[in-house]
Scaffold this motif. Sequence first.
Motif, short mmCIF file in Angstrom:
data_model
loop_
_atom_site.label_atom_id
_atom_site.label_comp_id
_atom_site.label_asym_id
_atom_site.label_seq_id
_atom_site.Cartn_x
_atom_site.Cartn_y
_atom_site.Cartn_z
N ALA A 35 -5.41 22.74 11.29
CA ALA A 35 -6.37 21.93 12.07
C ALA A 35 -5.71 21.32 13.30
O ALA A 35 -6.37 20.60 14.06
N GLY A 36 -4.40 21.60 13.49
CA GLY A 36 -3.72 21.13 14.70
C GLY A 36 -2.77 19.97 14.50
O GLY A 36 -2.15 19.50 15.45
N GLU A 37 -2.63 19.51 13.24
CA GLU A 37 -1.75 18.37 12.97
C GLU A 37 -0.30 18.86 12.85
O GLU A 37 -0.03 19.93 12.32
N ARG A 38 0.64 18.06 13.38
CA ARG A 38 2.05 18.41 13.25
C ARG A 38 2.49 18.30 11.80
O ARG A 38 1.95 17.50 11.04
N ARG A 39 3.51 19.11 11.43
CA ARG A 39 3.92 19.16 10.02
C ARG A 39 4.36 17.80 9.51
O ARG A 39 4.02 17.41 8.38
N LYS A 40 5.10 17.06 10.31
CA LYS A 40 5.59 15.75 9.87
C LYS A 40 4.43 14.83 9.52
O LYS A 40 4.44 14.17 8.47
N ALA A 48 1.01 13.06 1.43
CA ALA A 48 1.73 12.20 0.48
C ALA A 48 0.97 10.90 0.23
O ALA A 48 0.85 10.44 -0.91
N ALA A 49 0.47 10.31 1.32
CA ALA A 49 -0.27 9.05 1.19
C ALA A 49 -1.55 9.26 0.38
O ALA A 49 -1.89 8.46 -0.49
N ALA A 50 -2.26 10.36 0.65
CA ALA A 50 -3.52 10.62 -0.05
C ALA A 50 -3.29 10.92 -1.53
O ALA A 50 -4.11 10.58 -2.39
N ALA A 51 -2.14 11.56 -1.83
CA ALA A 51 -1.86 11.94 -3.21
C ALA A 51 -1.13 10.85 -3.98
O ALA A 51 -0.97 10.93 -5.19
N GLY A 52 -0.66 9.84 -3.26
CA GLY A 52 0.05 8.75 -3.92
C GLY A 52 1.43 9.17 -4.41
O GLY A 52 1.91 8.68 -5.44
N VAL A 53 2.08 10.10 -3.67
CA VAL A 53 3.42 10.56 -4.05
C VAL A 53 4.38 10.34 -2.87
O VAL A 53 3.94 10.20 -1.73
N PRO A 54 5.69 10.31 -3.11
CA PRO A 54 6.66 10.14 -2.02
C PRO A 54 6.58 11.30 -1.02
O PRO A 54 6.33 12.45 -1.40
N LYS A 55 6.85 11.00 0.25
CA LYS A 55 6.86 12.06 1.27
C LYS A 55 7.89 13.13 0.95
O LYS A 55 7.68 14.31 1.22
N ARG A 56 9.03 12.70 0.38
CA ARG A 56 10.09 13.64 0.04
C ARG A 56 9.58 14.71 -0.93
O ARG A 56 9.95 15.90 -0.81
N PHE A 88 0.81 -1.22 0.00
CA PHE A 88 0.00 0.00 0.00
C PHE A 88 0.85 1.28 0.00
O PHE A 88 0.34 2.35 -0.34
N GLY A 89 2.11 1.16 0.44
CA GLY A 89 2.95 2.34 0.58
C GLY A 89 3.18 2.66 2.04
O GLY A 89 2.27 2.56 2.86
N THR A 90 4.39 3.08 2.37
CA THR A 90 4.74 3.35 3.77
C THR A 90 3.98 4.54 4.33
O THR A 90 3.82 4.66 5.55
N GLY A 91 3.50 5.43 3.46
CA GLY A 91 2.81 6.62 3.95
C GLY A 91 1.33 6.45 4.15
O GLY A 91 0.68 7.36 4.69
#
Length: 285
Positions: free
Chosen positions: A251-256, A263-271, A182-185
């Motif tokens: 919305a309160g989520e940390r940047r990381k 990245a996971a929602a877009a299907g692209v690497p986190k980098r 599924f992908g690490t993200g």
Amino acid sequence: MTVATGILVLAGTPIGDLADAPPRLAEELTAADVVAAEDTRRLRRLTQGLGVTPKGRVVSYFEGNESARTPELVEELVRGARVVLVTDAGMPSVSDPGYRLVAAAVERGVKVTAVPGPSAVLTALALSGLPVDRFCFEGFPPRKTGERLTRLREVAAERRTLVYFESPHRVADTLAAMAEVFGTGRRAAVCRELTKTYEEIKRGPLGELAAWAADGVRGEITVVVEGAPDQGDAQLGAEELVRRVRVREEAGERRKEAIAAVAAAAGVPKREVFDAVVAAKNAGA
């Protein structure tokens, strides 16, 4: 043709906390002509905890004797018996014995009803923090590595949230396989010991959850995995990726975590998302 006069009752049992037992459960166990239990020892502990004693006959009904015992129970139902089916925890037939008996009873015209009760599937789904509007239950993944990977690949493009049961002895391997397929993200949640004293919900990207589980996980496990991203999202530009990260941060989520989720929602690497955020920051955007 004989008219069936009995009734089959599928009775939900607590998945952890005995206080979650449905109010009707004690009544049904007491009134049943036959109580079919996945584990009669577990049933004994349950009835003792509820302070009731079944007046009817108690028989075992588990994976090993399900095929042989189903016709016997159906005949009792046709003759007018009230049969209550319970499994070790949760609702019968949901990855537990019950489907064969329900199908056979329906075919013979027997009325089937239920005592609604706790469900690990719905409890984990609700606690996961993942989308709940559309989901599918995949049960236990195959034990063998190759078969497990094949099954996961079959649902890799599934847009609905996925729910799995897994053994604590295999959850690390399963999470690693999910991260590979599924992908690490991809976001997920590992729900452990639901409603029990040591209940724990571990949320995060599959890669992080696989690393966490490598040290060993105890208890009864339900895994919830975010559905596949819209393939159209893969064409998103850097500006849109940055915008989505900012929305999550506001919305309160940390940047990381926000970067990993986008990245996971877009299907692209986190980098790729990280670089877009850094470039926007350097540009003063």
